[in-house]
Every structure is written in structure tokens, then in C-alpha cells.
Design an enzyme around this catalytic site. Structure first.
Site, mmCIF file in Angstrom:
data_model
loop_
_atom_site.group_PDB
_atom_site.id
_atom_site.type_symbol
_atom_site.label_atom_id
_atom_site.label_comp_id
_atom_site.label_asym_id
_atom_site.label_seq_id
_atom_site.Cartn_x
_atom_site.Cartn_y
_atom_site.Cartn_z
ATOM 1 N N GLU A 26 0.833 -1.209 0.000
ATOM 2 C CA GLU A 26 0.000 0.000 0.000
ATOM 3 C C GLU A 26 0.864 1.253 0.000
ATOM 4 O OE1 GLU A 26 -1.999 -0.460 3.852
ATOM 5 O OE2 GLU A 26 -0.382 0.678 4.815
ATOM 6 N N HIS A 41 5.038 6.485 8.213
ATOM 7 C CA HIS A 41 5.187 5.541 9.308
ATOM 8 C C HIS A 41 6.580 5.650 9.893
ATOM 9 C CE1 HIS A 41 1.579 3.348 8.292
ATOM 10 N NE2 HIS A 41 2.063 2.746 7.236
ATOM 11 N N CYS A 99 4.569 0.544 15.140
ATOM 12 C CA CYS A 99 4.369 1.474 14.029
ATOM 13 C C CYS A 99 3.649 2.706 14.552
ATOM 14 C CB CYS A 99 3.557 0.818 12.924
ATOM 15 S SG CYS A 99 3.234 1.925 11.531
ATOM 16 N N HIS A 121 4.868 0.303 0.162
ATOM 17 C CA HIS A 121 5.558 -0.448 1.215
ATOM 18 C C HIS A 121 4.801 -1.732 1.543
ATOM 19 C CE1 HIS A 121 2.821 2.367 3.225
ATOM 20 N NE2 HIS A 121 2.710 1.489 4.210
ATOM 21 N N HIS A 140 0.204 5.780 1.016
ATOM 22 C CA HIS A 140 -0.707 6.787 1.565
ATOM 23 C C HIS A 140 0.084 8.043 1.861
ATOM 24 C CE1 HIS A 140 1.155 4.833 4.981
ATOM 25 N NE2 HIS A 140 0.484 3.711 4.741
HETATM 26 MN MN MN Z 1 1.049 1.691 5.592
#
Ligand code: MN
Length: 150
Positions: free
Chosen positions: A64, A70, A118, A104, A66
Site C-alpha cells: 500500500e 510511518h 508502528c 511499502h 498513503h
Molecule cells: Mn502503511
């Protein structure tokens, strides 16, 4: 006075005792394999959440990207991750910065789980999955092609 909140380890695997073990993603059961999630810290006064994920041997998180970023800190086990077009070996204490809008995916080794913290912003955008075109572009690299599960 607020009561202190203390979460201690001692759950199954590397998990925290007395913190609910959640499905990794509620709305999508096919993009990942063998991943659990615990929310360890979630206070609106600090605009972030700290989660613990554990990927079982041979399992993987969703491929994914975004806008939010992270900070990932490996706590136990071993595995690898794809960040952009790079595949990184992971071991305890490694810290991975996943930048904005960067593909990732995390994978545990076949022999042992991969457990990691995370940190994310609390008000974050929804992860995007690759379209067929984007997947084809990612697969142009043979190393990435071999690594990704989608
Ligand atoms: Mn992610």
C-alpha cells in the site's frame, strides 16, 4: 487525577497482555496474510497512535501507499520490507521511515514472526492499493516483482 495506563508484555507471541488483539484490517481480508494489530497508545492530545503488529512466519502486510508516514521499529523476529523500490532486511531495533506516498510491504521470514511498533498520525488518510497499472510498473523490477504479494 488520571490513572496511569501501563501495558505490559506477556500476551501470545510478542503481544501485550490486556490489550485487544485486533484484525489487521477490518475492511479488506485478502491483501495481507497472518497479521495481528494492537493499539498500544491512542491519546487525542498527542496526534499519533502507536500500534504493535505481528506478522506470522511467511505472512505479509498489505502492499500500500498513503500520504501519512510511518515510523516502524522492529521489536522481535526477522523479515524484510519493501520501501519504494528498495528491499530491506529487518532485525530487532531497526527503525524504518516509510515516507509519504511510497509503496511499502512488510514480510516475516519463513522461520519466525516479525513484530514491530508502528507510529502513525491519528488523523490519517486511507491506504491506497496499487491499480493494475501501478502493479505492472512495480513488477518491472525483478527484485520487487519477486518480493511483493498482491
Ligand atoms: Mn502503511
Amino acid at each position: 487525577m488520571n490513572e496511569p495506563i501501563l501495558h505490559r508484555p506477556g500476551g501470545t507471541g510478542g503481544s501485550w497482555a490486556n490489550v485487544a488483539v485486533l484484525v489487521y484490517k477490518q475492511d479488506d481480508a485478502t491483501s495481507f496474510r497472518d497479521v495481528t494489530r494492537q493499539v498500544l497508545f491512542d491519546d487525542p492530545l498527542l496526534d499519533c497512535q502507536l500500534r504493535y503488529f505481528e506478522v506470522g512466519p511467511g505472512g505479509h502486510s498489505t502492499l500500500e501507499r498513503h500520504a501519512h508516514v510511518h515510523a516502524v521499529v522492529v521489536l522481535r523476529g526477522s523479515g524484510q520490507c519493501l520501501v519504494g523500490d528498495t528491499i530491506l532486511d529487518l532485525a530487532p531495533h531497526d527503525l524504518v521511515h516509510v515516507p509519504s506516498m511510497t509503496w511499502h510491504q512488510f514480510r516475516a521470514s519463513l522461520e519466525e514472526p516479525l513484530g514491530f511498533l508502528c507510529m502513525v498520525s491519528a488523523g490519517r488518510d486511507k491506504p491506497q492499493l496499487p491499480t493494475a497499472d501501478e502493479l505492472a510498473r512495480l513488477r518491472e523490477s525483478s527484485v520487487v516483482c519477486e518480493f511483493i504479494r498482491a
